[in-house]
Design a protein around this motif. Sequence first.
Motif, PDB file in Angstrom:
ATOM      1  N   LYS A 346       0.828  -1.217   0.000  1.00 36.81           N
ATOM      2  CA  LYS A 346       0.000   0.000   0.000  1.00 36.81           C
ATOM      3  C   LYS A 346       0.857   1.259   0.000  1.00 36.81           C
ATOM      4  O   LYS A 346       0.656   2.176  -0.788  1.00 36.81           O
ATOM      5  CB  LYS A 346      -0.933  -0.003   1.227  1.00 36.81           C
ATOM      6  N   GLU A 347       1.869   1.252   0.914  1.00 37.46           N
ATOM      7  CA  GLU A 347       2.658   2.492   1.029  1.00 37.46           C
ATOM      8  C   GLU A 347       3.967   2.354   0.257  1.00 37.46           C
ATOM      9  O   GLU A 347       5.038   2.240   0.837  1.00 37.46           O
ATOM     10  CB  GLU A 347       2.945   2.804   2.503  1.00 37.46           C
ATOM     11  N   SER A 348       3.866   2.338  -1.068  1.00 36.61           N
ATOM     12  CA  SER A 348       5.067   2.163  -1.888  1.00 36.61           C
ATOM     13  C   SER A 348       5.915   3.430  -1.900  1.00 36.61           C
ATOM     14  O   SER A 348       5.385   4.532  -2.016  1.00 36.61           O
ATOM     15  CB  SER A 348       4.663   1.835  -3.317  1.00 36.61           C
ATOM     16  N   LYS A 349       7.212   3.221  -1.747  1.00 35.22           N
ATOM     17  CA  LYS A 349       8.141   4.335  -1.952  1.00 35.22           C
ATOM     18  C   LYS A 349       9.469   3.754  -2.437  1.00 35.22           C
ATOM     19  O   LYS A 349       9.684   2.539  -2.309  1.00 35.22           O
ATOM     20  CB  LYS A 349       8.281   5.170  -0.688  1.00 35.22           C
ATOM     21  N   GLU A 354      20.073  -2.515  -1.223  1.00 34.36           N
ATOM     22  CA  GLU A 354      21.332  -2.873  -0.556  1.00 34.36           C
ATOM     23  C   GLU A 354      21.401  -2.269   0.849  1.00 34.36           C
ATOM     24  O   GLU A 354      21.894  -2.900   1.780  1.00 34.36           O
ATOM     25  CB  GLU A 354      22.561  -2.525  -1.399  1.00 34.36           C
ATOM     26  N   GLU A 355      20.808  -1.065   0.998  1.00 27.32           N
ATOM     27  CA  GLU A 355      20.772  -0.431   2.322  1.00 27.32           C
ATOM     28  C   GLU A 355      19.884  -1.232   3.273  1.00 27.32           C
ATOM     29  O   GLU A 355      20.245  -1.480   4.419  1.00 27.32           O
ATOM     30  CB  GLU A 355      20.222   1.012   2.229  1.00 27.32           C
ATOM     31  N   SER A 359      20.884  -3.161   6.849  1.00 27.48           N
ATOM     32  CA  SER A 359      20.321  -2.929   8.183  1.00 27.48           C
ATOM     33  C   SER A 359      19.699  -4.215   8.746  1.00 27.48           C
ATOM     34  O   SER A 359      19.800  -4.475   9.941  1.00 27.48           O
ATOM     35  CB  SER A 359      19.330  -1.758   8.162  1.00 27.48           C
ATOM     36  N   ILE A 360      19.098  -5.063   7.868  1.00 28.99           N
ATOM     37  CA  ILE A 360      18.529  -6.331   8.374  1.00 28.99           C
ATOM     38  C   ILE A 360      19.659  -7.214   8.911  1.00 28.99           C
ATOM     39  O   ILE A 360      19.549  -7.833   9.976  1.00 28.99           O
ATOM     40  CB  ILE A 360      17.765  -7.087   7.257  1.00 28.99           C
ATOM     41  N   ILE A 361      20.771  -7.239   8.141  1.00 29.13           N
ATOM     42  CA  ILE A 361      21.875  -8.118   8.543  1.00 29.13           C
ATOM     43  C   ILE A 361      22.518  -7.617   9.842  1.00 29.13           C
ATOM     44  O   ILE A 361      22.887  -8.409  10.715  1.00 29.13           O
ATOM     45  CB  ILE A 361      22.869  -8.260   7.369  1.00 29.13           C
ATOM     46  N   ASP A 362      22.600  -6.281   9.991  1.00 24.65           N
ATOM     47  CA  ASP A 362      23.123  -5.720  11.261  1.00 24.65           C
ATOM     48  C   ASP A 362      22.268  -6.204  12.427  1.00 24.65           C
ATOM     49  O   ASP A 362      22.772  -6.640  13.452  1.00 24.65           O
ATOM     50  CB  ASP A 362      23.055  -4.182  11.233  1.00 24.65           C
ATOM     51  N   PHE A 363      20.942  -6.134  12.206  1.00 27.32           N
ATOM     52  CA  PHE A 363      20.002  -6.474  13.267  1.00 27.32           C
ATOM     53  C   PHE A 363      20.043  -7.970  13.595  1.00 27.32           C
ATOM     54  O   PHE A 363      20.134  -8.365  14.759  1.00 27.32           O
ATOM     55  CB  PHE A 363      18.597  -6.037  12.819  1.00 27.32           C
ATOM     56  N   ASP A 390       6.684  -1.172  -0.438  1.00 25.79           N
ATOM     57  CA  ASP A 390       6.504  -0.857   0.968  1.00 25.79           C
ATOM     58  C   ASP A 390       7.728  -1.422   1.694  1.00 25.79           C
ATOM     59  O   ASP A 390       7.933  -2.639   1.695  1.00 25.79           O
ATOM     60  CB  ASP A 390       5.198  -1.523   1.439  1.00 25.79           C
ATOM     61  N   PRO A 391       8.576  -0.573   2.301  1.00 24.30           N
ATOM     62  CA  PRO A 391       9.822  -1.072   2.908  1.00 24.30           C
ATOM     63  C   PRO A 391       9.570  -2.140   3.979  1.00 24.30           C
ATOM     64  O   PRO A 391      10.333  -3.093   4.104  1.00 24.30           O
ATOM     65  CB  PRO A 391      10.469   0.169   3.529  1.00 24.30           C
ATOM     66  N   MET A 392       8.450  -2.012   4.694  1.00 26.05           N
ATOM     67  CA  MET A 392       8.132  -2.996   5.744  1.00 26.05           C
ATOM     68  C   MET A 392       7.906  -4.382   5.118  1.00 26.05           C
ATOM     69  O   MET A 392       8.332  -5.396   5.669  1.00 26.05           O
ATOM     70  CB  MET A 392       6.841  -2.584   6.481  1.00 26.05           C
TER      71      MET A 392
END
Length: 500
Positions: A346-349, A354-355, A359-363, A390-392
Amino acid sequence: MEELSVKNKLDTGKVLVIDDEQILRDGAERILTRMNFQVFKASRGEEGLKILEAEPAAIVLLDMKMPGIDGMEVLKRIVEMDRGILVIVITGYATVETAIEAMKRGAYDFIPKPYEPDQLRIVVNRAREKMQLTLEAEKLEMERKRTLADLHTSQSRVYTIIDSLPNGVLVTDTNGKVVLLNPAFRQHLGIEKDVLPGGDVDAYIQDKELCRLIIDISHGKYVDYDDIPTHELNLAGGRFLLARARPVLGKKRECLGTVINIMDISAMKALDQLRSEFVAKVSHELRSPLSTIHEQLAMVLNDMAEGASEDEQHLLSRAKEKTRGLISTIGDLLDLSRIEAGMASKESKPVQVEELLKSIIDFLGVQATAKKQTLALEIKNGPFPPVMADPMALESVYGNLITNAINYTPEGGEIKVIADMAGTHLRVIVKDNGYGIDAKYMDKIFEKFYRVKNEHTRFITGTGLGLPIVKGIVDSFGGYIDVESEIGKGTSFTVLLPMK
Ligand code: ADP
């Protein structure tokens, strides 16, 4: 047909001799009996015709000059019977005119009187062979007609069945030209009666993707039925159709065309939606009280750290863990409901994948380190153009796959995340060297709540909803997900997302 069957009753083993001279009758009988004929004799024309009514003699030896009705009249009546009897006339005066006249009136051959036994043998033998050939040819013709008639009835039976099917059926040839469509197909897709078969498939089906699939199948692109995707058509008025296409294969498994079966699944869809709404509602109602219980259990555990016995502490910890599991199941169910309701993107941006991966791999790196695993990211031919999403939702896709890789790989294992561009798609591969998945579970793992239970996975907690969520999101983006795995060697999930 009827005429053929009467002629068929003629017996090539039977001869009738009609002659008023007894010596000639008996002479002919002797010769013909030796030739294995059954011989009937008559001294008058009337008597001969009577015998023919009862006996199916195929050959008649007929004397032309007799008292009573003469030979020519007898010949006329035999010809009128129209049974195909071969009449050999015996002309007493050796007059060519009589013989010619008899032949004109339908006699098969003639023998002048007096005749030699050999002459009789030759002429009768020829007649027998001709009759046998004629009967054989007629029999074959009858069989051919019967086969054609059978074919015709079985063909029309098949057409009637296809016309009565509740499912829509459309058949194309190898060029994608429509050769058959049944009334249910017309009804499902609103095709008028005056639109006849013969046109290109896209004149009957508007959905371009389905047309392309049909053409691909017709061109022999799919040999394995399992590789052929099903296709859903979403029509106006909340109607849903499911299309399944299969190649029509010839004897040498060559493709002769495509058959498409269309089924109305609107009722199933409506039920599915009701079920999803119900699950979403119940999950939503349960989430808050469960979260409260979880927090309260955590507080109780903290407060009574010293006063409680080890057993009590263990029981409370287990209860806290179970509520945490339930909360995570509910979270997954809610995510799935959102995806199924088409709200995944729904909330496409613009998202810089790669960023996001970094951040997922850091977490998640903390969990990997706790299991002494290496978790590495490799970006090939980057930076990539941003993905509109949607980034989520994207985080959920990659996060679930990497969490699974950590969970289903033993301590000290290796996990690699590789990202690159594959044509117009962004490809991310999550590869581990863990327990692997048995080939027989490959399709099942994308089903809701499905978890593979074996000695390695038994103690790993999970909801069985991670992969259905991942697939739901990838599908909603128009992407693809694929998995390769080998027991004991590891698993590799590949996600392809189209760059829009
Ligand atoms: P969950 O992990 O919560 O059980 P998923 O839907 O994410 O649910 O995965 C379904 C099943 O697929 C898992 O229970 C596991 O057996 C198997 N699986 C998923 N990823 C992997 C992997 N990387 N290696 C081995 N098995 C896996």
